[in-house]
Design a protein around this motif. Sequence first.
Motif, PDB file in Angstrom:
ATOM      1  N   UNK B  78       0.873  -1.177   0.000  1.00  9.83           N
ATOM      2  CA  UNK B  78       0.000   0.000   0.000  1.00  9.83           C
ATOM      3  C   UNK B  78       0.904   1.219   0.000  1.00  9.83           C
ATOM      4  N   UNK B 106      -3.466   7.079  -0.794  1.00  8.67           N
ATOM      5  CA  UNK B 106      -2.883   5.728  -0.772  1.00  8.67           C
ATOM      6  C   UNK B 106      -3.536   4.869  -1.851  1.00  8.67           C
ATOM      7  N   UNK B 145      -7.369  -4.262  12.532  1.00  6.63           N
ATOM      8  CA  UNK B 145      -8.243  -3.212  12.004  1.00  6.63           C
ATOM      9  C   UNK B 145      -8.544  -2.169  13.077  1.00  6.63           C
ATOM     10  N   UNK B 241      -4.225   4.718   8.660  1.00  7.82           N
ATOM     11  CA  UNK B 241      -5.138   4.943   7.530  1.00  7.82           C
ATOM     12  C   UNK B 241      -5.403   3.627   6.796  1.00  7.82           C
ATOM     13  N   UNK B 242      -4.332   2.875   6.525  1.00  9.05           N
ATOM     14  CA  UNK B 242      -4.467   1.606   5.795  1.00  9.05           C
ATOM     15  C   UNK B 242      -5.306   0.600   6.575  1.00  9.05           C
ATOM     16  N   UNK B 244      -7.783   1.174   8.641  1.00  6.49           N
ATOM     17  CA  UNK B 244      -9.076   1.718   9.094  1.00  6.49           C
ATOM     18  C   UNK B 244     -10.218   0.711   8.952  1.00  6.49           C
ATOM     19  N   UNK B 245     -10.191  -0.090   7.870  1.00  7.35           N
ATOM     20  CA  UNK B 245     -11.303  -1.019   7.640  1.00  7.35           C
ATOM     21  C   UNK B 245     -10.824  -2.449   7.360  1.00  7.35           C
ATOM     22  N   UNK B 246      -9.540  -2.716   7.571  1.00  6.10           N
ATOM     23  CA  UNK B 246      -9.031  -4.069   7.316  1.00  6.10           C
ATOM     24  C   UNK B 246      -7.922  -4.390   8.307  1.00  6.10           C
ATOM     25  N   UNK B 247      -7.816  -5.662   8.692  1.00  6.88           N
ATOM     26  CA  UNK B 247      -6.600  -6.139   9.338  1.00  6.88           C
ATOM     27  C   UNK B 247      -5.488  -6.091   8.292  1.00  6.88           C
TER      28      UNK B 247
END
Lengths: 320, 320
Positions: B78, B106, B145, B241-242, B244-247
């Motif tokens: 990322x 990103x 996450x 930031x990376x 925020x919604x994922x492990x």
Amino acid sequence: MRLATLADGTPDGSLVLASRDGTRCLKAPVSNLLNAIENWDVLEPQLAALAERVEAGEGEALDPARLLAPLPRTWQWLDGSAFGTHGHLMQIAFGLPPVESERPLMYQGMSDRFYAGSADIPFLDEADGIDFEGEFGVILDAVPMGVTPEEAAGHIKLVVQINDWSLRAIAPAEMKTGFGWVQAKPACSMAPFAVSPDALGAQWTDTGRVALDLVVERSGQPFGHANGAAMDVGFPELVAHAARTRDLVAGTIIGSGTVSSPDYEQVGSSCISEVRAIEMIASGAASSPFLQFGEEVFMEARTRDGWAPFGTIRQKVVPA
Amino acid sequence: MRLATLADGTPDGSLVLASRDGTRCLKAPVSNLLNAIENWDVLEPQLAALAERVEAGEGEALDPARLLAPLPRTWQWLDGSAFGTHGHLMQIAFGLPPVESERPLMYQGMSDRFYAGSADIPFLDEADGIDFEGEFGVILDAVPMGVTPEEAAGHIKLVVQINDWSLRAIAPAEMKTGFGWVQAKPACSMAPFAVSPDALGAQWTDTGRVALDLVVERSGQPFGHANGAAMDVGFPELVAHAARTRDLVAGTIIGSGTVSSPDYEQVGSSCISEVRAIEMIASGAASSPFLQFGEEVFMEARTRDGWAPFGTIRQKVVPA
């Protein structure tokens, strides 16, 4: 042939050949699907022979509770957006101008985890706009940079059914940056069986499309049954697009994007955002809410005689 | 500590501890860096002890010709864009309006292959606008996450130096779709040594930035020496930031984006596109061409006393 992956405590699971009715399986002569696809030309005849044996009645009982995604993780996931109706409706849903592109649309998403078709799916916040996207995908062996669509077709080894989970409150802001989606696209789910094109018969078309209705239900209510044949470009063109400037590693999955039909009034949709756009067109405002914790999503591609080649996605949305 | 990966015929190579002067190495007690980062808390003390031993004179000669990227492939890459000057100049270079975003920029790029710092890099077509991007990156262990930047900082285990190869004739068209880059971002290259933050000393700042000049040369001519400390947001913010919604899977690499400075008239640039934008500002037209086959790119981050912690990227652009 029809391949499945059983949970065994390793990240990649154990590969098996599954019978057409999904009741029996035979262990594959390779540990997992990622290893198999890296050596497909050598293994394919052995796998095909085992597929015949399991169909003839050999094998042990297949425990549905042990089924993972057929490819629980892989090196690359490139998702297209090949259904024009979906693209058109999403622009309305997101309040964005039409996408300027003469080429296939595609983004790179996370590939380190594909959830099992029966897994509960954790999200942090309902306010992120939790949505599903029903689609098809193809699994490739190694594809050299610069292939033509004709050459690309020969690298399509397996077909899968995917739920591309999406967070709609985040998606438009990420699109506006031009950098594509990161937060708006958490891990996808995959239906339990990866199927070879030949096993799909005429439902794998000459132009590399999946001519099957994708039946979608939301919390037990019918939601859609659009057909995968309506892609503007077929999978071979998507593969060639992806390989234009890079070698594609074996195990790459290419997605169709959300299955969608211009006849949406008859056949419904494969994601909530499309329905919201249709509501906006009809009445000026979206009324269908995104998913709430506890809701269930069901997806199953079916032949006319009721066979579900990829098995079933049936998942509950839960708080992380 | 300073880690390197030696070619051994496997895709992931063999992990070694390298001396500060790069002449000696000791084999690590784990096969490769991807396995090491998956079990970092257990292995880190053993690796640190070996690093002390190699520094004290133990070990065998390190053959530079065997050096791969420290992480030749991983599950997730990322790349941020954390240098505001770079973002500003790229909008001019691409003829695009300013990016609308209050959040870090990103995208997800290909992670199945990182070229060695000494590899020839194959491209199909000079007309694609072949460019380099000098940047820094961090390698993470597993990140749950929803972490805060404070929590994210503790998951940064190693720092690397990256050349993010970019195809500028394709990039603006892909940005306009909102889907981000696929064709415009082929495989990156990585300098040979991954370095722990503590081994960077004060050059790894309290705010998670690499305070080193990145020396860049194009075909033997000085090109730039911007400093990595000028990131608008630090690596911990990019990691949060990376996530925020994922492990984030262990082995995830987060990139800084192209190192850039508002003092570009003094320190130069880390990619050709920036230079072209500066030319456009000064004279109305870009005059620096993109790379031609046979040209060489050199990148080396250096401390004031001339140490290059990550080693050297020196690569030739060749026809595929």
